[in-house]
Design an enzyme around this catalytic site. Structure first.
Site, PDB file in Angstrom:
ATOM      1  NE  ARG A   1      69.614  47.568  12.437  1.00 24.26           N
ATOM      2  CZ  ARG A   1      70.370  48.704  12.020  1.00 24.26           C
ATOM      3  NH1 ARG A   1      69.889  49.906  11.929  1.00 24.26           N
ATOM      4  NH2 ARG A   1      71.582  48.531  11.459  1.00 24.26           N
TER       5      ARG A   1
ATOM      6  CE  LYS B   1      73.376  57.817  11.117  1.00 26.85           C
ATOM      7  NZ  LYS B   1      73.853  56.582  12.000  1.00 26.85           N
TER       8      LYS B   1
ATOM      9  NE  ARG C   1      77.575  48.684  11.568  1.00 23.57           N
ATOM     10  CZ  ARG C   1      76.198  48.422  11.485  1.00 23.57           C
ATOM     11  NH1 ARG C   1      76.036  47.372  12.172  1.00 23.57           N
ATOM     12  NH2 ARG C   1      75.350  49.443  11.218  1.00 23.57           N
TER      13      ARG C   1
ATOM     14  NE  ARG D   1      79.093  55.359   8.980  1.00 26.05           N
ATOM     15  CZ  ARG D   1      78.061  55.123   8.500  1.00 26.05           C
ATOM     16  NH1 ARG D   1      77.330  55.769   7.947  1.00 26.05           N
ATOM     17  NH2 ARG D   1      77.378  54.095   8.684  1.00 26.05           N
TER      18      ARG D   1
ATOM     19  NE  ARG E   1      72.641  47.037   8.099  1.00 20.69           N
ATOM     20  CZ  ARG E   1      72.913  48.386   8.317  1.00 20.69           C
ATOM     21  NH1 ARG E   1      71.548  49.143   8.506  1.00 20.69           N
ATOM     22  NH2 ARG E   1      74.082  48.825   8.595  1.00 20.69           N
TER      23      ARG E   1
HETATM   24  P1  AMP Z   1      74.809  52.387   7.783  1.00 23.57           P
HETATM   25  O1  AMP Z   1      73.748  51.851   6.909  1.00 23.57           O
HETATM   26  O2  AMP Z   1      74.793  53.744   7.578  1.00 23.57           O
HETATM   27  O3  AMP Z   1      75.201  51.779   9.158  1.00 23.57           O
HETATM   28  O4  AMP Z   1      76.085  51.755   6.711  1.00 23.57           O
HETATM   29  C1  AMP Z   1      76.358  50.537   6.608  1.00 23.57           C
HETATM   30  C2  AMP Z   1      77.973  50.544   6.164  1.00 23.57           C
HETATM   31  O5  AMP Z   1      77.932  51.308   4.941  1.00 23.57           O
HETATM   32  C3  AMP Z   1      78.987  51.151   6.685  1.00 23.57           C
HETATM   33  O6  AMP Z   1      79.473  50.385   8.218  1.00 23.57           O
HETATM   34  C4  AMP Z   1      80.157  51.471   5.965  1.00 23.57           C
HETATM   35  O7  AMP Z   1      80.726  50.070   5.611  1.00 23.57           O
HETATM   36  C5  AMP Z   1      79.262  51.887   4.727  1.00 23.57           C
HETATM   37  N1  AMP Z   1      79.031  53.323   4.752  1.00 23.57           N
HETATM   38  C6  AMP Z   1      77.766  53.861   5.000  1.00 23.57           C
HETATM   39  N2  AMP Z   1      78.091  55.247   4.819  1.00 23.57           N
HETATM   40  C7  AMP Z   1      79.581  55.651   4.650  1.00 23.57           C
HETATM   41  C8  AMP Z   1      80.278  56.567   4.580  1.00 23.57           C
HETATM   42  N3  AMP Z   1      79.721  57.885   4.572  1.00 23.57           N
HETATM   43  N4  AMP Z   1      81.532  56.492   4.432  1.00 23.57           N
HETATM   44  C9  AMP Z   1      82.008  54.963   4.400  1.00 23.57           C
HETATM   45  N5  AMP Z   1      81.511  54.239   4.400  1.00 23.57           N
HETATM   46  C10 AMP Z   1      79.994  54.340   4.503  1.00 23.57           C
END
Ligand code: AMP
Length: 211
Positions: free
Chosen positions: A126, A16, A166, A92, A155
């Site tokens: 990654r 994404k 996740r 989400r 990360r």
């Molecule tokens: P991402 O970079 O999109 O994989 O997001 C990393 C982390 O941020 C996720 O595992 C969640 O802990 C938090 N996060 C990101 N977007 C959301 C969302 N829309 N709702 C809740 N937590 C989020």
């Protein structure tokens, strides 16, 4: 015509972020990403919101979702300021999807489809260059410069254990969101297992068809 309002859905590691960056440039829209916004504010004090933990960090490092109240406020603010956007990492869960419906209409809803096995492989391999923000993969896309290679970082939430969590959270909370848009007949599916440029060709064509 006004700038398009695009939602990109998919599991962690589906691509994404990569595709959103291309969309943002090609269609001149803002890239609104909750993951980056939260990473930049990991230690923000959210204790007033009566949440289990006092900062986003605890949730993120365990692979759990940050409470809706925190994330909804970030997205609401970002979308109000954007003239056209690609929204990445939100909604989400179904509650967030409902919130989003109250915030804005959407012109395109895309889903990047990738198998779970491939997701684990992508995420655990990654790495990021902390100086440039560029993303690499130990196997698929290693840096050529040994200096870059030496400073790569993983990360905090890309370790195997957190990745599995996740993906569990994704199946439980986010897959229903994708089904919701599918049931409404607005979902455009793209095969996310192709090479990045092939994915991009499909994503671009899908957006051009829709707007
Ligand atoms: P991402 O970079 O999109 O994989 O997001 C990393 C982390 O941020 C996720 O595992 C969640 O802990 C938090 N996060 C990101 N977007 C959301 C969302 N829309 N709702 C809740 N937590 C989020």
């Amino acid at each position: 015509m006004a700038q398009p309002r695009i939602l990109i859905l998919g599991a962690p590691g589906a691509g994404k972020g990569t595709q959103s960056a291309k969309i943002s440039e090609a269609f001149d829209v803002e890239h609104v990403t909750t993951g980056d916004a939260l990473r930049a504010n990991k230690d923000m004090d959210i204790s007033e919101m009566d949440t289990e933990y006092d900062t986003p960090r605890e949730y993120m490092d365990q692979g759990e979702l940050v409470p809706d109240e925190v994330v909804n406020a970030i997205v609401d603010e970002a979308l109000t300021q954007a003239d056209g956007f690609v929204l990445d990492g939100y909604p989400r869960n179904l509650e967030q999807a409902e919130e989003l419906e109250d915030m804005t209409d959407l012109d395109v809803v895309l889903s990047l489809d990738v198998s779970e096995e491939e997701l684990v492989h992508r995420l655990t391999g990654r790495r990021m260059d902390p100086e440039t923000g560029d993303i690499y993969h130990l196997e698929y896309n290693p840096p050529e410069d040994p200096e870059v290679e030496a400073r790569l970082e993983q990360r905090d939430d890309d370790t195997e254990e957190t990745v599995r969590e996740r993906l569990r959270v994704y199946r439980e909370n986010t897959e229903p969101v994708i089904e919701h848009y599918d049931d409404e007949g607005v979902l455009e599916r793209v095969d996310g297992e192709q090479a990045p440029n092939e994915v991009w060709a499909d994503v671009k064509a899908t957006i051009e068809d829709a707007v």
